[in-house]
Design a protein around this motif. Structure first.
Motif, PDB file in Angstrom:
ATOM      1  N   VAL A   1      -1.808 -44.045  26.775  1.00 61.96           N
ATOM      2  CA  VAL A   1      -2.168 -42.670  26.480  1.00 61.96           C
ATOM      3  C   VAL A   1      -1.142 -41.723  27.102  1.00 61.96           C
ATOM      4  CG1 VAL A   1      -3.892 -40.881  26.869  1.00 61.96           C
ATOM      5  CG2 VAL A   1      -4.615 -43.209  26.311  1.00 61.96           C
ATOM      6  N   GLN A   2      -0.686 -40.768  26.314  1.00 57.88           N
ATOM      7  CA  GLN A   2       0.204 -39.739  26.836  1.00 57.88           C
ATOM      8  C   GLN A   2      -0.590 -38.446  27.007  1.00 57.88           C
ATOM      9  OE1 GLN A   2       3.477 -39.720  24.003  1.00 57.88           O
ATOM     10  NE2 GLN A   2       4.645 -41.069  25.359  1.00 57.88           N
ATOM     11  N   LEU A   3      -0.206 -37.688  28.031  1.00 59.57           N
ATOM     12  CA  LEU A   3      -0.926 -36.469  28.369  1.00 59.57           C
ATOM     13  C   LEU A   3      -0.014 -35.264  28.231  1.00 59.57           C
ATOM     14  CD1 LEU A   3      -2.626 -37.868  31.589  1.00 59.57           C
ATOM     15  CD2 LEU A   3      -3.655 -37.674  29.323  1.00 59.57           C
ATOM     16  N   ALA A   4      -0.553 -34.170  27.718  1.00 58.56           N
ATOM     17  CA  ALA A   4       0.219 -32.948  27.553  1.00 58.56           C
ATOM     18  C   ALA A   4      -0.565 -31.773  28.118  1.00 58.56           C
ATOM     19  CB  ALA A   4       0.528 -32.717  26.080  1.00 58.56           C
ATOM     20  N   GLU A   5       0.037 -31.125  29.092  1.00 62.57           N
ATOM     21  CA  GLU A   5      -0.611 -29.985  29.736  1.00 62.57           C
ATOM     22  C   GLU A   5      -0.216 -28.678  29.047  1.00 62.57           C
ATOM     23  OE1 GLU A   5       0.660 -33.086  32.858  1.00 62.57           O
ATOM     24  OE2 GLU A   5       1.594 -32.022  31.192  1.00 62.57           O
ATOM     25  N   SER A   6      -1.127 -27.731  29.055  1.00 60.28           N
ATOM     26  CA  SER A   6      -0.854 -26.410  28.500  1.00 60.28           C
ATOM     27  C   SER A   6      -1.776 -25.391  29.145  1.00 60.28           C
ATOM     28  CB  SER A   6      -1.066 -26.406  26.979  1.00 60.28           C
ATOM     29  OG  SER A   6      -2.411 -26.694  26.659  1.00 60.28           O
ATOM     30  N   GLY A   7      -1.466 -24.117  28.907  1.00 62.45           N
ATOM     31  CA  GLY A   7      -2.336 -23.052  29.374  1.00 62.45           C
ATOM     32  C   GLY A   7      -1.818 -22.279  30.575  1.00 62.45           C
TER      33      GLY A   7
END
Length: 122
Positions: free
Chosen positions: A2-8
């Motif tokens: 699983v790859q994770l992508a942060e935002s915000g």
């Protein structure tokens, strides 16, 4: 994996709020512990907040009462609601899966995303 992508992330004045999101490329249902970490310039990366699949949460003392972590397994997303932000919250924020040790240390995996910059002005 699983790859994770942060935002915000973004620039906000002291006292303001931000909501960070961590979107996974696959299911996080089987990942027991997820954590939000941060790294400020010249400092080591630290755990800010963590949540288990059962909903148990863990917060750094510096953010207790101000930050709230949550997870939506149906959307494969972990959130960090940050209120009453302070200049010392300025950092790059990352999410990651974590292994919880018997002494309640939340050890992150060695796979890190790009993170999202949070800057709090005074």
């Amino acid at each position: 994996q699983v790859q994770l992508a942060e935002s915000g992330g973004g620039l906000v004045q002291a006292g303001g709020s931000l909501r960070l999101s961590c979107a996974a490329s696959g299911s996080i249902f089987s990942i027991n512990a997820m954590g939000w970490y941060r790294q400020a310039p010249g400092k080591q990366r630290e755990l800010v907040a963590g949540i288990t699949s059962g909903g148990t949460t863990n917060y750094a003392d510096s953010v207790k009462g101000r930050f709230t972590i949550s997870r939506d397994n149906a959307k494969n997303t972990v959130y960090l609601q940050m209120n009453s932000l302070k200049p010392e919250d300025t950092a790059v924020y990352y999410c990651n899966a974590a292994l919880i040790t018997p002494t309640n240390r939340w050890i992150p995996s060695n796979r890190w995303g790009q993170g999202t910059q949070v800057t709090v002005s005074s």
